[in-house]
Design a protein around this motif. Structure first.
Motif, PDB file in Angstrom:
ATOM      1  N   SER A 207       0.792  -0.554  -0.339  1.00 21.46           N
ATOM      2  CA  SER A 207       0.170   0.283  -0.056  1.00 21.46           C
ATOM      3  C   SER A 207       0.594   0.939  -0.554  1.00 21.46           C
ATOM      4  N   MET A 208       0.443   2.162  -0.762  1.00 22.76           N
ATOM      5  CA  MET A 208       1.133   3.989  -0.319  1.00 22.76           C
ATOM      6  C   MET A 208       1.211   3.467   1.152  1.00 22.76           C
ATOM      7  N   GLU A 209       0.691   3.550   2.080  1.00 21.23           N
ATOM      8  CA  GLU A 209       0.428   4.320   3.371  1.00 21.23           C
ATOM      9  C   GLU A 209       2.036   3.677   3.896  1.00 21.23           C
ATOM     10  N   GLN A 213       5.845  -2.384   3.926  1.00 24.35           N
ATOM     11  CA  GLN A 213       4.911  -4.039   4.889  1.00 24.35           C
ATOM     12  C   GLN A 213       3.876  -4.649   3.961  1.00 24.35           C
ATOM     13  N   PHE A 214       4.104  -5.872   2.990  1.00 26.95           N
ATOM     14  CA  PHE A 214       4.310  -6.178   2.354  1.00 26.95           C
ATOM     15  C   PHE A 214       3.402  -7.444   2.441  1.00 26.95           C
ATOM     16  N   TYR A 289      15.862   2.954  -3.697  1.00 25.68           N
ATOM     17  CA  TYR A 289      15.154   2.578  -4.095  1.00 25.68           C
ATOM     18  C   TYR A 289      14.204   3.499  -3.875  1.00 25.68           C
ATOM     19  N   GLY A 290      14.213   4.150  -3.085  1.00 29.57           N
ATOM     20  CA  GLY A 290      12.665   5.371  -2.885  1.00 29.57           C
ATOM     21  C   GLY A 290      11.628   4.781  -1.525  1.00 29.57           C
ATOM     22  N   LYS A 291      11.790   5.569  -0.848  1.00 29.16           N
ATOM     23  CA  LYS A 291      10.729   4.745   0.308  1.00 29.16           C
ATOM     24  C   LYS A 291       9.092   5.251  -0.135  1.00 29.16           C
ATOM     25  N   GLU A 318      -0.755   2.178  -8.644  1.00 33.02           N
ATOM     26  CA  GLU A 318      -1.191   3.886  -9.179  1.00 33.02           C
ATOM     27  C   GLU A 318      -1.775   4.844  -7.819  1.00 33.02           C
ATOM     28  N   ASN A 319      -0.862   6.061  -8.152  1.00 33.17           N
ATOM     29  CA  ASN A 319      -1.365   7.195  -6.761  1.00 33.17           C
ATOM     30  C   ASN A 319      -2.855   7.665  -7.545  1.00 33.17           C
ATOM     31  N   GLU A 320      -3.661   7.430  -6.575  1.00 36.09           N
ATOM     32  CA  GLU A 320      -5.284   7.512  -6.871  1.00 36.09           C
ATOM     33  C   GLU A 320      -5.478   9.672  -6.751  1.00 36.09           C
TER      34      GLU A 320
END
Length: 475
Positions: A207-209, A213-214, A289-291, A318-320
């Motif tokens: 998730s974006m948030e 965490q996966f 890598y970018g967080k 995608e970033n809504e």
């Protein structure tokens, strides 16, 4: 109407509990033996061990990223300038400075075209570029309403997985951080289709948030089944035997249980936990890598190939929050405000993530054993001005299936080269038109897979991809 996944009388608890056991003794899948019906391509001396596909959901703009036309009229060339890279043959967009430093590892393949066989819809684009098979009539009839069918041709990753021996601890095909697109409009082409559900990818969700965490939805287990109980397999079988008798006759559930049987060994394996624990990476690696969810997904992909997983797919999340600005779902489908959406939201995150992956694989000595493919469902229309966003004033680019580009690195591919050429406006191939089937066959060649024979339910052989040719000049 397709059969429902669950019987009405079957509770969710019963399904999840029963799905963790009971199919370990069954054999599934296609045979890897037999003639493919086509002359095999010359095998690589050292086939790649793994492939990572980075799929830019929405349709990435080739003309604004790596097939730039600085001498074209303004209504085609756009606002970005090309920049020099570490490879004399390759020019990239000025907003890809980190990737420019890794260009000596890259092969830019221009002029990939649907040859008029796709529909211009996202579903058809996914299907063609993920399977190598041209969309059939159902895509023309249903457009983006077309659902995945059990008879679909399989995703290239599922084909690779079906031909590779089992990994001792992990799935052979893993997809993250999401399954495009939102139900009920799931994109066709990303599943095993006619190969059978047992060859479907194993999905990790992010998730974006919480990008570090996966989770693995297939590992969901009823709370009453503790790890201690799970290790006592015979006791668990006895406990659940009555539940299983009630569902074994439901074919759709039976197929779904195949996936959940995979979860049993994963749940009890400490190596699984380690492989999925991307947060354990050093802080400086995560920063490189970018967080973001797409950055950490690429880091996860590196961890998985390092652990020996043969095929990993990262679908751009995608970033809504930017959807309305770009008239899109928040990804690469830049129907409006193309240049600002690319510059402010998309290219920077992409640049950091992909460049970090290639640099990391090279430093760890994994790049020659790992093919990296960057692709999308289509390109963008070279002439600026999408009618859906106000035409020229909307500064968007519409769908364009007549021409796109893909990037490759590693897996025996010679870096620092440009393969294929498009016309002066980037609209059509100028030479050597390349089909998605050619790209798919190139992946198979890199992985050392020449025999594409599979068997149907009656045991009859068929070829998983008749069309296309591997682009041997890349190696």
């Amino acid at each position: 109407m397709p059969a429902p996944l669950f019987s009405a009388k079957l509770s969710r608890r019963a399904f999840i509990a029963a799905s963790t056991v009971g199919f370990a003794g069954l054999r599934f899948g296609t045979s890897a033996s037999g003639a493919s019906g086509a002359a095999p391509s010359p095998a690589r001396k050292k086939p790649a061990k793994s492939t990572i596909v980075f799929f830019l959901c929405g349709g990435a703009s080739h003309i604004d990223m790596w097939d730039m036309k600085p001498d074209a009229p303004a209504e085609y060339r756009g606002e970005f300038d090309p920049t020099r890279t570490s490879a004399p043959e390759i020019q990239l967009c000025e907003h890809l400075p980190l990737l420019a430093k890794q260009a000596h590892h890259l092969a830019v393949v221009n002029g990939v075209t649907d040859g008029g066989q796709a529909t211009g819809d996202h579903h058809a684009g996914y299907y063609y570029n993920l399977t190598g098979h041209a969309p059939d009539e159902t895509f023309k009839q249903q457009g983006n309403d077309r659902r995945p069918y059990p008879t679909d041709w399989p995703y290239m990753g599922c084909v690779v997985g079906s031909k590779r021996p089992a990994h001792p601890k992990l799935p052979k095909v893993i997809t993250l951080p999401h399954k495009p697109s939102k139900l009920p409009y799931t994109r066709p082409g990303q599943f095993a289709g006619r190969l059978g559900m047992e060859h479907d990818p194993f999905y990790l969700s992010g998730s974006m948030e919480t990008p570090l965490q996966f989770s693995a939805p297939a590992l969901t287990l009823d709370a009453s089944i503790t790890p201690a109980r799970m290790t006592d397999r015979q006791a668990l079988l006895n406990t659940l035997d009555g539940l299983r008798r009630g569902i074994d006759t439901d074919a759709s559930v039976r197929n779904h249980l195949i996936q959940h049987e995979k979860a049993f060994s994963l749940l009890s394996s400490s190596s699984t936990t380690r492989a999925f624990d991307v947060a354990s990476e050093p802080a400086e690696v995560c920063e490189r890598y970018g967080k973001t969810i797409n950055g950490t997904s690429m880091l996860m992909a590196r961890r998985l190939v390092e652990a020996g997983v043969p095929f990993v797919t990262v679908f751009w999340k995608e970033n809504e929050a930017i959807a309305s600005k770009c008239k899109s779902a928040g990804g690469w489908d830049t129907h409006a405000n193309n240049f600002n959406c690319l510059k402010d939201y998309l290219l920077g995150e992409f640049d950091r993530a992909l460049s970090a992956l290639i640099e990391d694989l090279a430093q760890k000595g994994l790049l020659d054993d790992t093919l990296v493919l960057v692709t999308s469902e289509m390109g963008r229309k070279p002439k600026i001005g999408d009618p859906r966003s106000g035409g020229k004033s909307g500064a968007g680019r519409d769908h364009w299936t007549a021409c796109m580009s893909v990037l490759m690195a590693g897996g025996g591919v010679r870096g620092g080269q440009v393969y294929g050429r498009t016309d002066a406006h980037g609209e059509y191939p100028a030479e050597m038109p390349i089909s998605p089937a050619d790209v798919t066959k190139t992946v198979y060649h890199a992985m050392g897979i020449d025999d594409l024979t599979a068997y149907d339910m009656q045991g009859r052989p068929y070829n998983l991809l008749d069309d296309g040719r591997p682009l041997l000049q890349l190696f």
